[in-house]
Motif scaffolding. Structure first.
Motif, PDB file in Angstrom:
ATOM      1  N   GLY A  18      23.705  22.256  42.657  1.00  0.00           N
ATOM      2  CA  GLY A  18      22.344  21.761  42.900  1.00  0.00           C
ATOM      3  C   GLY A  18      22.047  20.524  42.073  1.00  0.00           C
ATOM      4  N   ASP A  19      20.808  20.382  41.644  1.00  0.00           N
ATOM      5  CA  ASP A  19      20.444  19.220  40.830  1.00  0.00           C
ATOM      6  C   ASP A  19      19.435  19.651  39.767  1.00  0.00           C
ATOM      7  N   ARG A  20      18.979  18.666  38.978  1.00  0.00           N
ATOM      8  CA  ARG A  20      18.075  18.997  37.874  1.00  0.00           C
ATOM      9  C   ARG A  20      16.658  18.475  38.129  1.00  0.00           C
ATOM     10  N   LYS A  21      16.344  18.264  39.418  1.00  0.00           N
ATOM     11  CA  LYS A  21      15.057  17.613  39.707  1.00  0.00           C
ATOM     12  C   LYS A  21      13.851  18.466  39.354  1.00  0.00           C
ATOM     13  N   SER A  22      14.054  19.794  39.182  1.00  0.00           N
ATOM     14  CA  SER A  22      12.887  20.618  38.843  1.00  0.00           C
ATOM     15  C   SER A  22      12.587  20.612  37.351  1.00  0.00           C
ATOM     16  N   TYR A  23      13.451  19.972  36.553  1.00  0.00           N
ATOM     17  CA  TYR A  23      13.088  19.879  35.125  1.00  0.00           C
ATOM     18  C   TYR A  23      13.214  18.477  34.535  1.00  0.00           C
ATOM     19  N   GLN A  24      14.096  17.631  35.076  1.00  0.00           N
ATOM     20  CA  GLN A  24      14.155  16.259  34.553  1.00  0.00           C
ATOM     21  C   GLN A  24      13.189  15.363  35.337  1.00  0.00           C
ATOM     22  N   ILE A  25      12.816  14.223  34.730  1.00  0.00           N
ATOM     23  CA  ILE A  25      11.759  13.376  35.306  1.00  0.00           C
ATOM     24  C   ILE A  25      12.283  12.564  36.492  1.00  0.00           C
ATOM     25  N   ASP A  32      23.495  18.286  20.229  1.00  0.00           N
ATOM     26  CA  ASP A  32      22.795  18.295  21.517  1.00  0.00           C
ATOM     27  C   ASP A  32      22.447  19.755  21.789  1.00  0.00           C
ATOM     28  N   THR A  33      21.152  20.023  21.920  1.00  0.00           N
ATOM     29  CA  THR A  33      20.709  21.411  22.067  1.00  0.00           C
ATOM     30  C   THR A  33      20.322  21.649  23.515  1.00  0.00           C
ATOM     31  N   CYS A  34      21.261  22.252  24.251  1.00  0.00           N
ATOM     32  CA  CYS A  34      21.104  22.418  25.696  1.00  0.00           C
ATOM     33  C   CYS A  34      22.097  23.481  26.155  1.00  0.00           C
ATOM     34  N   PHE A  35      22.044  23.838  27.443  1.00  0.00           N
ATOM     35  CA  PHE A  35      22.932  24.894  27.926  1.00  0.00           C
ATOM     36  C   PHE A  35      23.915  24.473  28.997  1.00  0.00           C
ATOM     37  N   CYS A  36      23.756  23.270  29.565  1.00  0.00           N
ATOM     38  CA  CYS A  36      24.541  22.952  30.758  1.00  0.00           C
ATOM     39  C   CYS A  36      26.048  22.979  30.497  1.00  0.00           C
ATOM     40  N   GLU A  37      26.471  22.755  29.254  1.00  0.00           N
ATOM     41  CA  GLU A  37      27.905  22.795  28.972  1.00  0.00           C
ATOM     42  C   GLU A  37      28.405  24.224  28.779  1.00  0.00           C
ATOM     43  N   TYR A  38      27.484  25.178  28.683  1.00  0.00           N
ATOM     44  CA  TYR A  38      27.872  26.556  28.334  1.00  0.00           C
ATOM     45  C   TYR A  38      27.504  27.585  29.400  1.00  0.00           C
ATOM     46  N   THR A  39      26.822  27.144  30.482  1.00  0.00           N
ATOM     47  CA  THR A  39      26.478  28.101  31.542  1.00  0.00           C
ATOM     48  C   THR A  39      27.452  27.961  32.712  1.00  0.00           C
ATOM     49  N   ASP A  40      27.734  29.081  33.393  1.00  0.00           N
ATOM     50  CA  ASP A  40      28.697  29.031  34.503  1.00  0.00           C
ATOM     51  C   ASP A  40      28.102  28.369  35.751  1.00  0.00           C
ATOM     52  N   HIS A  41      26.766  28.244  35.826  1.00  0.00           N
ATOM     53  CA  HIS A  41      26.135  27.546  36.963  1.00  0.00           C
ATOM     54  C   HIS A  41      25.833  26.083  36.635  1.00  0.00           C
ATOM     55  N   GLY A  42      25.956  25.700  35.355  1.00  0.00           N
ATOM     56  CA  GLY A  42      25.777  24.299  34.974  1.00  0.00           C
ATOM     57  C   GLY A  42      24.343  23.858  34.753  1.00  0.00           C
ATOM     58  N   HIS A  43      23.385  24.785  34.890  1.00  0.00           N
ATOM     59  CA  HIS A  43      21.992  24.395  34.633  1.00  0.00           C
ATOM     60  C   HIS A  43      21.682  24.469  33.136  1.00  0.00           C
ATOM     61  N   CYS A  44      20.558  23.837  32.767  1.00  0.00           N
ATOM     62  CA  CYS A  44      20.222  23.699  31.343  1.00  0.00           C
ATOM     63  C   CYS A  44      19.423  24.892  30.810  1.00  0.00           C
ATOM     64  N   GLY A  45      19.495  26.041  31.494  1.00  0.00           N
ATOM     65  CA  GLY A  45      18.763  27.211  31.014  1.00  0.00           C
ATOM     66  C   GLY A  45      19.119  28.442  31.821  1.00  0.00           C
ATOM     67  N   VAL A  46      18.280  29.454  31.694  1.00  0.00           N
ATOM     68  CA  VAL A  46      18.493  30.731  32.368  1.00  0.00           C
ATOM     69  C   VAL A  46      17.949  30.654  33.792  1.00  0.00           C
ATOM     70  N   LEU A  47      18.719  31.147  34.756  1.00  0.00           N
ATOM     71  CA  LEU A  47      18.247  31.124  36.147  1.00  0.00           C
ATOM     72  C   LEU A  47      17.524  32.428  36.487  1.00  0.00           C
ATOM     73  N   ASN A  48      16.437  32.255  37.230  1.00  0.00           N
ATOM     74  CA  ASN A  48      15.686  33.389  37.724  1.00  0.00           C
ATOM     75  C   ASN A  48      15.369  33.052  39.183  1.00  0.00           C
ATOM     76  N   ASP A  49      15.932  33.790  40.136  1.00  0.00           N
ATOM     77  CA  ASP A  49      15.771  33.417  41.554  1.00  0.00           C
ATOM     78  C   ASP A  49      16.167  31.966  41.793  1.00  0.00           C
ATOM     79  N   ASN A  50      17.263  31.548  41.193  1.00  0.00           N
ATOM     80  CA  ASN A  50      17.786  30.193  41.353  1.00  0.00           C
ATOM     81  C   ASN A  50      16.925  29.081  40.790  1.00  0.00           C
ATOM     82  N   VAL A  51      15.913  29.467  40.020  1.00  0.00           N
ATOM     83  CA  VAL A  51      15.089  28.450  39.353  1.00  0.00           C
ATOM     84  C   VAL A  51      15.302  28.617  37.851  1.00  0.00           C
ATOM     85  N   MET A  53      12.862  21.548  28.911  1.00  0.00           N
ATOM     86  CA  MET A  53      11.949  22.669  29.133  1.00  0.00           C
ATOM     87  C   MET A  53      10.608  22.329  28.479  1.00  0.00           C
ATOM     88  N   ASP A  54       9.514  22.712  29.133  1.00  0.00           N
ATOM     89  CA  ASP A  54       8.198  22.456  28.537  1.00  0.00           C
ATOM     90  C   ASP A  54       8.049  23.289  27.273  1.00  0.00           C
TER      91      ASP A  54
END
Ligand code: PBG
Length: 326
Positions: free
Chosen positions: A217-224, A121-140, A171-172
């Motif tokens: 938060g949630d993943r609504k800005s990247y998941q469908i 599984d190639t993703c980041f949510c298991e490895y980031t301290d904020h739990g999101h699936c990527g790098v945060l920039n201004d909370n996005v 991610m697109d």
């Protein structure tokens, strides 16, 4: 189309005996079709049961070799590895380190059972301290910054011996970026299983507990959005054109319509993911005596096949290997 009417037509004729019913069955589920997701935790000595997924445990990293051997001996042919990390940071950098948990567990699994297909599984949510699936920039979550990290993670998983790379970050452009990264690093033979129709679903609840992901938060800005089917088709078509070797629909049961539509539009192998919440619903309902677990598993996996799935990711895969689906 010709169809006789009653009393010439009697549909019950073909349902009369078990042999007749077997003869006319349109779909079947075999061990060739199933992928077992496994949670592997670093720094623990004994398995930790996942309370919201009865029967599922986090496997200690040091037991992964023997665990995968046992699962293979039961007849499971493919696994998807999820890490439970104790080394989280803002980018999830442990996931692309050569001595990080993800690489270590892939290596150990392949060493112990070379015949087992090991998917990452190639993703980041298991490895980031904020739990999101990527790098945060201004909370996005920053799409393009995450792409280069996904590529690093995919290449490092391939180097560790992963047989299939399964990007699930939503991610697109992730399939194209990973395909190029793998090809440039000499892994043009490694297929990509794209989580292409991945919905922002309530049914991932137990997974987050299982994988130790504390999402803020949630993943609504990247998941469908669960109410959208056309977007899921667009994403699937895009992933196919970026070079995906498999397309996935996730979750499974609430999205059979999407699965059927993707099937109509693609000739690629399609995977349905029966996610943690679907597993939990069946387990808890069975524990309460509300339904028969085996029959419910057979019926739900059969529904994925009927709707057009070739493969199924399911936490029931090991039970099925041991006990069969009939
Ligand atoms: C992301 C990922 C998730 C699942 C699989 N990969 C969680 C999410 O997107 O929130 C969920 C699987 C399940 O619920 O069984 N790495």
């Amino acid at each position: 189309m010709y169809a006789a009417n009653f009393p010439i037509a009697r549909f019950r004729r073909l349902r009369r005996t078990p042999a007749l019913r077997d003869l006319v069955r349109e779909n079947s589920v075999t061990l060739n079709d199933l992928i077992l997701p496994i949670f592997v935790e670093e720094g623990i000595d004994s398995p930790v049961p996942v309370a919201s997924m009865p029967g599922v445990e986090r496997i200690p990293e040091r037991h992964i070799g023997e665990y995968v051997k046992a699962v293979s001996a039961d007849g499971v042919k493919a696994i998807m590895l999820f890490g439970v990390s104790h080394s989280k940071d803002a980018t999830g950098s442990d996931s692309w380190r050569e001595d990080g948990l993800l690489s270590r567990m892939i290596r150990r699994a392949k060493d112990a059972a070379p015949e087992m297909l090991v998917m990452a599984d190639t993703c980041f949510c298991e490895y980031t301290d904020h739990g999101h699936c990527g790098v945060l920039n201004d909370n996005v979550v920053d799409n393009d910054a995450t792409l280069s990290n996904l590529t690093r993670q995919a290449v490092s998983s391939a180097r560790a011996g992963a047989d299939v790379i399964a990007p699930s970050a939503m991610m697109d452009g992730q399939v194209a970026a990973i395909r190029k990264g793998l090809d440039d690093a000499g892994y043009s033979h490694i297929p990509i299983m794209a989580y292409s129709s991945k919905f922002a679903s309530a049914f991932y609840g137990p997974f987050r507990a299982a994988s130790g992901c504390e999402l803020r938060g949630d993943r609504k800005s990247y998941q469908i959005d669960p109410l959208n089917a056309r977007q899921a088709l667009l994403e699937s078509i895009a992933d196919e054109s970026e070079g995906a070797d498999f397309l996935m629909v996730k979750p499974g049961l609430p999205y059979l319509d999407v699965l059927a539509k993707v099937r109509e539009r693609s000739l690629l192998p399609i995977v349905a993911y029966q996610v943690s919440g679907e597993y939990a619903m069946i387990k808890f309902a069975a524990q309460a005596g509300a339904l028969d677990e085996k029959l419910a598993v057979r019926e739900t996996l059969g529904a994925f096949k009927r709707a057009g799935a070739d493969l199924i990711l399911t936490y029931f895969a090991r039970d099925i290997a041991r006990e069969g689906t009939q």
